[in-house]
Design a protein around this motif. Structure first.
Motif, PDB file in Angstrom:
ATOM      1  N   THR A  29       0.831  -1.211   0.000  1.00 41.19           N
ATOM      2  CA  THR A  29       0.000   0.000   0.000  1.00 41.19           C
ATOM      3  C   THR A  29       0.864   1.260   0.000  1.00 41.19           C
ATOM      4  OG1 THR A  29      -0.157  -0.178   2.420  1.00 41.19           O
ATOM      5  CG2 THR A  29      -1.958  -1.101   1.116  1.00 41.19           C
ATOM      6  N   GLY A  30       2.025   1.181   0.638  1.00 39.88           N
ATOM      7  CA  GLY A  30       2.915   2.335   0.654  1.00 39.88           C
ATOM      8  C   GLY A  30       3.386   2.713  -0.736  1.00 39.88           C
ATOM      9  N   ALA A  32       1.785   2.047  -3.420  1.00 39.73           N
ATOM     10  CA  ALA A  32       0.605   2.563  -4.123  1.00 39.73           C
ATOM     11  C   ALA A  32       0.374   4.029  -3.770  1.00 39.73           C
ATOM     12  CB  ALA A  32      -0.627   1.730  -3.755  1.00 39.73           C
ATOM     13  N   ILE A  33       0.555   4.386  -2.514  1.00 36.72           N
ATOM     14  CA  ILE A  33       0.395   5.777  -2.084  1.00 36.72           C
ATOM     15  C   ILE A  33       1.411   6.678  -2.780  1.00 36.72           C
ATOM     16  CG2 ILE A  33       0.612   7.340  -0.101  1.00 36.72           C
ATOM     17  CD1 ILE A  33      -0.496   5.022   1.625  1.00 36.72           C
ATOM     18  N   HIS A  34       2.611   6.151  -2.986  1.00 33.96           N
ATOM     19  CA  HIS A  34       3.657   6.920  -3.673  1.00 33.96           C
ATOM     20  C   HIS A  34       3.474   6.924  -5.189  1.00 33.96           C
ATOM     21  CE1 HIS A  34       6.695   8.200  -0.670  1.00 33.96           C
ATOM     22  NE2 HIS A  34       6.138   7.259   0.073  1.00 33.96           N
ATOM     23  N   GLY A  35       2.499   6.176  -5.687  1.00 30.05           N
ATOM     24  CA  GLY A  35       2.243   6.150  -7.120  1.00 30.05           C
ATOM     25  C   GLY A  35       3.108   5.183  -7.892  1.00 30.05           C
ATOM     26  N   SER A  36       3.754   4.247  -7.194  1.00 31.76           N
ATOM     27  CA  SER A  36       4.626   3.284  -7.867  1.00 31.76           C
ATOM     28  C   SER A  36       3.847   2.225  -8.626  1.00 31.76           C
ATOM     29  CB  SER A  36       5.551   2.610  -6.842  1.00 31.76           C
ATOM     30  OG  SER A  36       6.355   3.574  -6.184  1.00 31.76           O
ATOM     31  N   HIS A  37       2.606   1.988  -8.236  1.00 31.25           N
ATOM     32  CA  HIS A  37       1.736   1.069  -8.967  1.00 31.25           C
ATOM     33  C   HIS A  37       0.290   1.501  -8.759  1.00 31.25           C
ATOM     34  CE1 HIS A  37       0.140  -1.087  -5.446  1.00 31.25           C
ATOM     35  NE2 HIS A  37       1.361  -1.018  -4.927  1.00 31.25           N
ATOM     36  N   GLU A  38      -0.593   0.964  -9.588  1.00 30.21           N
ATOM     37  CA  GLU A  38      -2.011   1.304  -9.513  1.00 30.21           C
ATOM     38  C   GLU A  38      -2.866   0.056  -9.311  1.00 30.21           C
ATOM     39  OE1 GLU A  38      -2.937   3.484 -13.009  1.00 30.21           O
ATOM     40  OE2 GLU A  38      -1.674   5.209 -12.489  1.00 30.21           O
ATOM     41  N   LEU A  39      -2.312  -0.919  -8.594  1.00 30.74           N
ATOM     42  CA  LEU A  39      -3.043  -2.151  -8.338  1.00 30.74           C
ATOM     43  C   LEU A  39      -4.124  -1.960  -7.291  1.00 30.74           C
ATOM     44  CD1 LEU A  39      -0.004  -4.615  -8.319  1.00 30.74           C
ATOM     45  CD2 LEU A  39      -1.629  -4.201 -10.173  1.00 30.74           C
ATOM     46  N   ILE A  40      -4.076  -0.862  -6.582  1.00 24.32           N
ATOM     47  CA  ILE A  40      -5.087  -0.521  -5.603  1.00 24.32           C
ATOM     48  C   ILE A  40      -5.250   0.995  -5.623  1.00 24.32           C
ATOM     49  CG2 ILE A  40      -3.358  -0.408  -3.754  1.00 24.32           C
ATOM     50  CD1 ILE A  40      -5.486  -1.295  -1.784  1.00 24.32           C
ATOM     51  N   GLY A  41      -6.443   1.478  -5.468  1.00 20.51           N
ATOM     52  CA  GLY A  41      -6.691   2.906  -5.504  1.00 20.51           C
ATOM     53  C   GLY A  41      -6.028   3.649  -4.353  1.00 20.51           C
ATOM     54  N   LYS A  44      -8.132   3.725  -0.984  1.00 16.14           N
ATOM     55  CA  LYS A  44      -8.143   2.411  -0.353  1.00 16.14           C
ATOM     56  C   LYS A  44      -6.755   2.064   0.191  1.00 16.14           C
ATOM     57  CE  LYS A  44     -10.967  -0.074  -0.002  1.00 16.14           C
ATOM     58  NZ  LYS A  44     -11.893  -0.344   1.115  1.00 16.14           N
ATOM     59  N   ALA A  45      -5.730   2.453  -0.542  1.00 17.46           N
ATOM     60  CA  ALA A  45      -4.358   2.193  -0.094  1.00 17.46           C
ATOM     61  C   ALA A  45      -4.080   2.896   1.227  1.00 17.46           C
ATOM     62  CB  ALA A  45      -3.361   2.640  -1.153  1.00 17.46           C
ATOM     63  N   VAL A  46      -4.518   4.140   1.340  1.00 21.61           N
ATOM     64  CA  VAL A  46      -4.327   4.901   2.578  1.00 21.61           C
ATOM     65  C   VAL A  46      -5.066   4.237   3.734  1.00 21.61           C
ATOM     66  CG1 VAL A  46      -4.790   7.084   3.747  1.00 21.61           C
ATOM     67  CG2 VAL A  46      -3.916   7.082   1.401  1.00 21.61           C
ATOM     68  N   ILE A  51      -4.690   1.005   8.791  1.00 23.92           N
ATOM     69  CA  ILE A  51      -5.169  -0.131   9.584  1.00 23.92           C
ATOM     70  C   ILE A  51      -4.023  -1.100   9.860  1.00 23.92           C
ATOM     71  CG2 ILE A  51      -6.669  -2.157   9.583  1.00 23.92           C
ATOM     72  CD1 ILE A  51      -8.678  -0.506   7.960  1.00 23.92           C
ATOM     73  N   ALA A  52      -3.261  -1.431   8.810  1.00 23.83           N
ATOM     74  CA  ALA A  52      -2.139  -2.353   8.968  1.00 23.83           C
ATOM     75  C   ALA A  52      -1.084  -1.780   9.904  1.00 23.83           C
ATOM     76  CB  ALA A  52      -1.522  -2.666   7.598  1.00 23.83           C
TER      77      ALA A  52
END
Length: 214
Positions: A29-30, A32-41, A44-46, A51-52
């Motif tokens: 998710t981290g 994804a937050i940095h924009g390294s991939h778009e496998l999760i929005g 939702k990533a945040v 939570i994790a």
């Protein structure tokens, strides 16, 4: 004759796999937050990341309590004894089928290099991630209490550095756990709790809870 040693308790195995799962979720998710991939929005990533993070912090706190109440912290006391032998084993001995130079016992579960690595995770990487992550999450409440030189960008950078250090540790940890004469033995031991011994004496026999097989 080979030996089996009950090395890892149920809690140690739960702690190991729960921590691994949460760390992988945070890394995924981290990025994804940095924009390294778009496998999760992003949103939702945040959410999943936060939570994790709280679950991992709770796990760390409980694990620290468990280590000190059971005395398991002693397994992480650093030592330089035979570090050179372990370094040579990991550098080339592991690729040539050389016997493992360290004898595992219930009192000495981790070899000298493992102790240094785990101690580094517990005293450097974990606190760095913990502190920077909480500062970032609670920035609105703590901003006015921090030195002017420590801005949100610096906190984010420190958190990213900690994340990459954890990723490096994870990759090395998986690599070393899956190489050698018995590639899946270490993973199996962390699932069942039983460490398989070898006829060359890799596992010491002078302790309790040992099964011998002819």
């Amino acid at each position: 004759m080979s030996e089996r040693l009950y090395l890892f308790t149920r809690f140690e195995r739960f702690w190991h796999w729960a921590q691994a799962g949460l760390i992988i979720a945070l890394l995924f998710t981290g990025f994804a937050i940095h924009g390294s991939h778009e496998l999760i929005g992003f949103r939702k990533a945040v959410e999943v990341h936060e939570i994790a993070a709280w679950l991992l912090i709770a796990l760390w706190i409980f694990a620290i309590f468990w280590h000190f109440t059971t005395g398991a912290w002693k397994h992480y006391i650093p030592t330089l004894e035979n570090v050179d032998r372990m370094a040579r084993y990991y550098a080339y001995g592991i690729f040539t089928g050389a016997p493992h130079p360290y004898k595992v016992t219930l009192e000495r579960k981790h070899n000298p290099l493992q102790r240094l690595a785990y101690l580094g995770v517990k005293l450097v990487i974990n606190p760095l991630l913990w502190a920077s992550g909480l500062l970032y999450l609670l920035w609105g409440s703590v901003e006015g209490r921090l030195p002017a030189a420590l801005g949100l960008q610096q906190v984010a950078t420190l958190h990213t550095v900690g994340a990459f250090l954890m990723l490096a540790f994870l990759i090395i940890h998986i690599y070393l756990a899956t190489v050698g004469r018995t590639p899946l033995a270490h993973i199996k031991a962390m699932i069942t709790g039983w460490e398989e011994g070898h006829e060359d004496g890799t596992v010491s026999s002078g302790i309790s809870r040992i099964e011998r097989k002819a």
